[in-house]
Every structure is written in C-alpha cells, then in structure tokens.
Design a protein around this motif. Structure first.
Motif, short mmCIF file in Angstrom:
data_model
loop_
_atom_site.label_atom_id
_atom_site.label_comp_id
_atom_site.label_asym_id
_atom_site.label_seq_id
_atom_site.Cartn_x
_atom_site.Cartn_y
_atom_site.Cartn_z
N GLU A 40 -2.91 4.10 -3.39
CA GLU A 40 -2.23 4.40 -1.95
C GLU A 40 -1.69 3.27 -1.30
O GLU A 40 -0.63 3.11 -0.63
CB GLU A 40 -2.95 5.46 -1.20
CG GLU A 40 -4.15 4.87 -0.58
CD GLU A 40 -3.99 3.87 0.52
OE1 GLU A 40 -2.81 3.79 1.10
OE2 GLU A 40 -4.84 3.27 0.84
N ALA A 41 -2.36 1.97 -1.73
CA ALA A 41 -2.03 0.79 -0.93
C ALA A 41 -0.55 0.49 -1.47
O ALA A 41 0.14 -0.13 -0.62
CB ALA A 41 -2.89 -0.14 -1.42
N ILE A 42 -0.22 0.75 -2.75
CA ILE A 42 1.20 0.53 -3.14
C ILE A 42 2.15 0.91 -2.35
O ILE A 42 3.19 0.27 -1.77
CB ILE A 42 1.43 0.81 -4.59
CG1 ILE A 42 0.35 0.16 -5.47
CG2 ILE A 42 2.80 0.39 -5.13
CD1 ILE A 42 0.20 0.78 -6.97
N TYR A 43 2.04 2.23 -2.00
CA TYR A 43 2.98 3.13 -1.21
C TYR A 43 3.01 2.58 0.23
O TYR A 43 4.35 2.09 0.66
CB TYR A 43 2.68 4.54 -1.29
CG TYR A 43 3.47 5.42 -0.35
CD1 TYR A 43 4.58 6.22 -0.73
CD2 TYR A 43 3.13 5.51 0.97
CE1 TYR A 43 5.26 7.11 0.00
CE2 TYR A 43 3.82 6.40 1.90
CZ TYR A 43 4.80 6.96 1.61
OH TYR A 43 5.70 7.83 2.36
N HIS A 44 1.99 2.22 0.85
CA HIS A 44 1.90 2.25 2.31
C HIS A 44 2.08 0.54 2.68
O HIS A 44 2.88 0.33 3.65
CB HIS A 44 0.39 2.52 2.83
CG HIS A 44 0.15 4.08 3.00
ND1 HIS A 44 -0.40 4.78 1.82
CD2 HIS A 44 0.79 4.79 3.76
CE1 HIS A 44 -0.40 5.90 2.24
NE2 HIS A 44 0.41 6.14 3.44
N TRP A 88 9.27 5.31 -7.58
CA TRP A 88 9.44 5.90 -5.94
C TRP A 88 10.25 4.95 -5.25
O TRP A 88 10.40 3.80 -5.42
CB TRP A 88 8.09 6.13 -5.42
CG TRP A 88 8.26 7.08 -4.22
CD1 TRP A 88 8.06 6.86 -2.96
CD2 TRP A 88 8.35 8.57 -4.25
NE1 TRP A 88 8.40 7.91 -2.32
CE2 TRP A 88 8.51 8.99 -3.05
CE3 TRP A 88 8.49 9.23 -5.35
CZ2 TRP A 88 8.67 10.47 -2.70
CZ3 TRP A 88 8.65 10.67 -5.20
CH2 TRP A 88 8.93 11.22 -3.95
N GLY A 89 11.09 5.53 -4.37
CA GLY A 89 11.99 4.65 -3.59
C GLY A 89 11.82 4.70 -2.03
O GLY A 89 11.34 5.64 -1.54
N PHE A 90 12.28 3.56 -1.37
CA PHE A 90 12.24 3.26 -0.10
C PHE A 90 13.46 2.69 0.35
O PHE A 90 14.37 2.38 -0.35
CB PHE A 90 10.94 2.42 0.18
CG PHE A 90 9.71 2.78 -0.21
CD1 PHE A 90 8.89 3.54 0.60
CD2 PHE A 90 9.11 2.27 -1.40
CE1 PHE A 90 7.69 3.71 0.19
CE2 PHE A 90 7.95 2.71 -1.71
CZ PHE A 90 7.04 3.49 -0.91
#
Length: 478
Positions: free
Chosen positions: A29-33, A210-212
């Motif tokens: 989850e650290a990658i995402y956050h 995944w995108g941001f």
C-alpha cells in the motif's frame, strides 16, 4: 449507502476490501499512498515556503494517506472528510498499526460527511493541498466526486498555485475512463499531469497498472519535480521512479483526445468504466513511442457530450433518427454497441453482444397480435390518434400483410414497439416477455406470472407512448 467490508489476514499483514474490491494490501500500500501524497505535499512546500500548510483529504478514511501527510513538519492542519463511519472506526483500531494512529493526531480533524457536500460549504482559497483518495466508482452516483462540477469546487477552495492530487483508474485497463478524468480536470481550469505506476496487489487482482493526476491552477514544471524534496524512510518512491511515472506509452496516451468530459449532466465516466470498446482492448503497451507529460502542457481538448449514453431516451432517439435514415441504403449505421450500452456493473459488453445476436429470436417472442389486442382493449385510455393507428395496424397484421406494404407510419410504429420491448428487456427481461419466474416451490400459484405480465404491459404501454412523444419532437425539430 450500504457497503460490505472485509479484512483478509495473511502472513505479511492484511488486505482490505469494500464490496469485493481491494482497497489496499499492507504488503504494497505504500506504493499507492506515497505516489498520491508525497509529490503533492512536496510541491506545496516549494511553492509556499515558510508557510503553515493546510491540507484537505477527501476520502482516505483508512488513515494511510494522512500518515504520509504527517511526514511533513510544514503541514500544520489536516482536515479529513469520509462518509463511512465503519472505515473510520477501523482506522482507529485494526488499521492503527499501519497508519500509525494518524487520525488521532492533534493536527487532524475528521469529518464524517459526504465530500461533495462538505466541499460545497468551504471558503475559497483556504487549502494549499487537496488530496482525493476515493474508492473505485461502482455506480453513477459514485462518480459525482469525479465530475467537472466537483473539480471546479476543489479548484475554488485551493489557494492560487495550490496542488490537487487525485487517484484515478488504470490507464491501460480503463483507458478511456482514465483520459476522461484527464479532460475533466482540464475542463475545470486545472493544469494536470498524469502518472502511472505498477502496484503488484492491484495487478494480481486484474486491475491493471494504476493512475493518478497531479494538478494546479499553474503549470507543474519539470524543474519542480526534478528538485522535489523527498522525506527520509520512504518505501516506494525515489526521484528517478517519480520522473518515470509521468512517461506514457503512445499506445495508452494516444486516445486522450477521443473522450468526452464527465459531468453531473452526462455521466460519461461510468459509461467508460462499464463499456470497453474494441479499440480500447487493442491498446498496445509497447508501441515503441513514448510521451513525457512533464514536457507538455495541454489545454482541454474535449467537450461534454450532447447525449447521455446511459440514458434510455438518448438510446431511443438514436434508434429513431436512424429509422428516418433507413431509406438511404448507402448509409452506414454507427456501432450499435455504443447505443445499447452496459448500464449495470453486473453486466458486460459480451452479454450485450450475445443479446444482440439473438435479436431476431427476441423479436419473435413478441406476440404482436396479442399485444395489439391488449392495447386496443384499453383504447379509450389512449390519445385518439394513437388508438386509430393501433386499429389500422391491427387490421394490416390480421390480413398478414407484409411489412413492406405497410405505410411508413405503420412501419415506424412497429419499430417503436420493438425498441420499447427490447430496451425494457435489458432492464426487466422476465417482466417484458411475461416468462414468469421459478419460485423454488412446487405449489406456487400463477399470481407472480400474472403480476409480471401486468408489469410488462405497463412498461410496453408507457414506453410506446414515451417513444411516440420523442419521435413527435424529432419531427418538429425539437
């Protein structure tokens, strides 16, 4: 709004699901956050030096985004708004070892409220950073917080040159949906940069990369990203990885000007999420050509569509417009799948295709004579001109006259009737064709079937009259 929450325990931690969709796995989850939070806060520190930063987190009730915001001493106030009290409770119990008790820190104020309503009441130019950490939308209602109207509100509450960071969807798996969000952000007077990363747990669940989006009212410059400050002890992000996240294969980026804007009036995002075109399925991840979004500054290149493809009236208008065009044999009809869209999460485009392949069979199940007799038995309830058309049509059908010998108005009515039944079949198939249902009991009566027949008749009657009103407006040029 009812949600099903599930926590899976595994050797390396936990995985959290809402309605069956993975929200995070503690293994990565650290990658995402970190990608969602760190660039946004670091940019704000560059742009507002020696300033006590105020940050708004929309969603993020698990406390993991707030944990990473708290890495920065310059942040003095964090407001977090999340509508789900159950997730907020988990943040202070089960998730606490992972979010480090972030929601209990003095700097953090938590509001249990819908984000759209909360933001609508905020003062302008208040926050330096707004972070949107929402769940994947599974209904049209849930796309409200991805709309043009939403991002315009966010732009109002951010200080000039403030930063917005929002999670998105997969640029590969949901290509048109991703670029729909890109154009929607641009249309809200935000200058945005897309990012994409690989999150192993998301990939393993079939979600794709995944995108941001990172945006502001002023351009995000390459120099700012190259000189960005990264706190110590990060788990998943360094300068080179961050710079690489802005680079997209042309096979993915090439469709960014082929979409329309998502708004409250035209919920295009949900349409794109439900309906994958063949062109999207053929996207290449290795075209050999790449686009670095840190080197380009684009303006909005899309509009809000004229028709809502998830609206049944829009579907009907399309059919009727092409009925009028039918005499032109050389005219090629658009892709019919666009106007018979998937409208529910539990449907898919394959189901629609299969349904279309049985179109003739479905039509054959309509007993037109019986239907007309049922309608004529209620002729006194119909407008006189419709009743007369029904009587004429019934006489033609009774004499087994081929459709080719019917006058255009009669052919038109048959088309209207068929479209009504077929459209309603997508919503309530058993009701429309009065097939009944099996209750699982050997002594069940026929009441449920009779009820379904009645409901099917109502759908047909109302739908036919509704379609007739549409075609009347089309004739009058409205």
């Amino acid at each position: 709004m009812n949600n099903s929450l599930f926590i899976e325990q595994h050797d390396d931690g936990i995985a959290f699901y809402i309605n069956g969709d993975l929200q995070f796995d503690t293994t990565d989850e650290a990658i995402y956050h970190e990608y969602l939070v760190i660039p946004a806060i670091s940019l704000a520190i560059q742009r507002f030096p020696h300033t006590d930063l105020r940050v708004l987190i929309c969603g993020g009730g698990d406390g993991l985004a707030a944990r990473d915001v708290l890495r920065f001493e310059q942040v003095k106030k964090i407001d977090l708004v999340d509508y789900n009290p159950e997730v907020l409770e988990l943040a202070n119990t089960v998730f606490k070892p992972y979010n480090l008790g972030s929601l209990e820190q003095e700097k953090v104020t938590v509001y249990t409220q819908e984000a759209f309503e909360f933001v609508s009441k905020l003062n302008a130019d208040y926050y330096h950073v707004v972070i949107c950490d929402f769940t994947y939308p599974n209904s049209s209602e849930e796309t409200t917080i991805y709309s043009q109207e939403w991002f315009k509100k966010i732009n109002l509450v951010i200080s000039h040159s403030g930063i917005i960071a929002t999670n998105a969807v997969s640029p590969y798996k949901n290509n048109h949906a991703f670029w729909c969000l890109y154009q929607t952000l641009l249309s809200a007077d935000l200058l945005v940069k897309p990012l994409q990363i690989d999150i192993p747990s998301f990939r393993d669940h079939g979600y794709g990369n995944w995108g941001f989006f990172l945006g502001s009212s002023s351009v995000v410059l390459r120099e700012e990203i190259e000189n960005i400050y990264l706190p110590n002890n990060l788990n998943a992000i360094n300068h080179q990885q961050l710079l690489s996240a802005f680079i997209f294969d042309e096979g993915i980026a090439g469709s960014r000007d082929q979409v329309t804007i998502h708004s409250l009036e035209n919920e295009k995002l949900f349409y794109y999420l439900l309906n994958y075109s063949d062109k999207q399925k053929q996207i290449s991840l290795n075209s050999g050509e790449y686009l670095d979004f840190l080197d380009i500054n684009e303006q909005v290149n899309a509009q809000i569509g004229d028709d809502n493809s998830l609206n049944l009236e829009s579907v009907a208008k399309f059919w009727l417009e092409n009925i009028y065009a039918a005499p032109n044999a050389e005219k090629t009809l658009p892709d019919i799948h666009q106007y018979l869209p998937v409208r529910h999460r539990y449907h898919n485009s394959k189901m629609t295709t299969a349904w279309l392949s049985h179109l003739q069979e479905l039509l054959s199940e309509i007993d037109v004579k019986q239907l007309l007799n049922s309608l004529l038995s209620r002729a006194q309830e119909l407008p006189p001109h419709i009743a007369n058309e029904l009587k004429n049509l019934a006489d033609k059908i009774s004499s087994n006259q081929p459709l080719g010998k019917l006058n255009p108005k009669m052919a038109e009515f048959i088309a209207l009737l068929s479209v009504t039944l077929l459209m309603a079949n997508l919503v309530a198939p058993d009701s429309v064709f009065a097939k009944g249902s099996y209750s699982g009991s050997s002594n069940s009566s026929g009441d449920s079937t009779d009820d379904l027949k009645g409901f099917g008749f109502v759908l047909t009657y109302l739908g036919g009259y509704w379609l007739y009103s549409i075609i009347k407006r089309l004739r009058n040029g409205n």
